[in-house]
Design an enzyme around this catalytic site. Sequence first.
Site, PDB file in Angstrom:
ATOM      1  N   GLY A   1      -8.875  -8.554  -1.603  1.00 38.05           N
ATOM      2  CA  GLY A   1     -10.012  -7.680  -1.881  1.00 38.05           C
ATOM      3  C   GLY A   1     -11.198  -7.933  -0.963  1.00 38.05           C
TER       4      GLY A   1
ATOM      5  N   CYS B   1      -2.506  -1.852  -9.967  1.00 39.55           N
ATOM      6  CA  CYS B   1      -2.786  -0.492  -9.487  1.00 39.55           C
ATOM      7  C   CYS B   1      -3.564   0.296 -10.532  1.00 39.55           C
ATOM      8  CB  CYS B   1      -1.491   0.224  -9.143  1.00 39.55           C
ATOM      9  SG  CYS B   1      -1.765   1.911  -8.547  1.00 39.55           S
TER      10      CYS B   1
ATOM     11  N   MET C   1       0.846  -1.199   0.000  1.00 37.34           N
ATOM     12  CA  MET C   1       0.000   0.000   0.000  1.00 37.34           C
ATOM     13  C   MET C   1       0.874   1.239   0.000  1.00 37.34           C
ATOM     14  SD  MET C   1      -3.019  -1.191   2.662  1.00 37.34           S
ATOM     15  CE  MET C   1      -1.890  -1.982   3.825  1.00 37.34           C
TER      16      MET C   1
END
Length: 435
Positions: A270, A156, A72
């Site tokens: 996810g 991304c 992240m």
Amino acid sequence: MKSAGHALLSSFKPPYSFPQKNYRRLPSNLVCGISTTKSRKFNTYNQKHHSLSNFDMVAEKYLPPWFSVAPMMEWTDNHYRTMARLVSKHAWLYTEMLAAETIVYQEKNLDRFLAFSPDQHPIVLQIGGNNLENLAKATRLANSYGYDEINLNCGCPSPKVAGHGCFGVRLMLDPEFVAEAMNVIAANTDVPVSVKCRIGVDDHDSYNELCNFIHKVSSLSPTRHFIIHSRKALLNGISPADNRRIPPLKYEYYYALLRDFPDLRFTINGGITSIDEVRAAQNEGAHGVMVGRAAYHNSWSMLGNVDTAIYGAPPSGVTRRQVLEKYQVYADSVIGIYGNNKPSLRDLVKPLYGLFWGEHGNGVWKRNADSAFHHCKTFKSLMEETMSAIPDSVLDSPVADAYSTTCIDKFADSKNLLPSPYTVKEEEEKQLLYA
């Protein structure tokens, strides 16, 4: 009670030890700093089967990546990873995505971007880019730092990355290039390589298109591990946050990949926000589970239960006070080392906010810390001034179980929604055979 991962241990097959296939021969300029002998081995290793490859060695050195923390940007930096490893000994940690160009252009300042404590193992470096020469050189430069895996970002959706940058999830539209990139990366490192991707891009979101991507990349390169974010990406200018919210989750695509590519390893990512959901995904057959923001915002509860609930380890008994005391040694040793007050005290405190998520005194402590940033010069002095806001009962209690024996059916319906099995068209197979 045995962990969800406990039952997998005896049957686990490392995601790095499958039979090698024919891969493209690389130009010498893309095999940076690799000896002639190693180059020859890379181009012909499909003809030999070593009893213990570098891939097997990494897999045997640590417990498998049943749980990993997602890469992240601006979050999974060295400071967060230092704190995370004090809480969990077995979770696999990922760096922030580093652009290959950044590594290449910062060759004389690499420690700032690539250095990490040996305690952070197992750790994966994620890189991004679309220039083969830069990917080759960046991988070679990173190789000496001893990461346990190199991952290519193909997921991304940020406009800066997938838009102007033309890499990230946009690479999913060109699986042949991704395969070539993975060959380049593999030729310049001694560790396994992997790809993190979405299930599709814009209108290219059918299950067959996802399978074509997986099949081509795995057939034309040594890639045997794919991390699947179970949403597609929208490249219409929406924010990365909206790309995590608007496209629906399709876990059925992930579980169909397990069915259709039994020789590969897949990690699901996810929408997974608790240890119970991690265990539920594993109970449905997931090889590994990657968690993002929940492992950051609620790090104590999430990471604190990984070793016991996922890996079957006995409770460590570690407390938040002990974590802070050890982190203090690190923080005060690195504050300002790169000049211009970088990293700053604020940078070093930021990863700690998740330690007290939902606890009494958390809000007061954050406000006190915000005020203390203006005059405190060391991490120790800031802690001494602000930690009175957190009760001793919170600081000195070991992590509490944040999971239950209740069955979570978040993934159960996925098995009823599986798309039709994937089949490779004969002409595509011939193209791959002679690529």
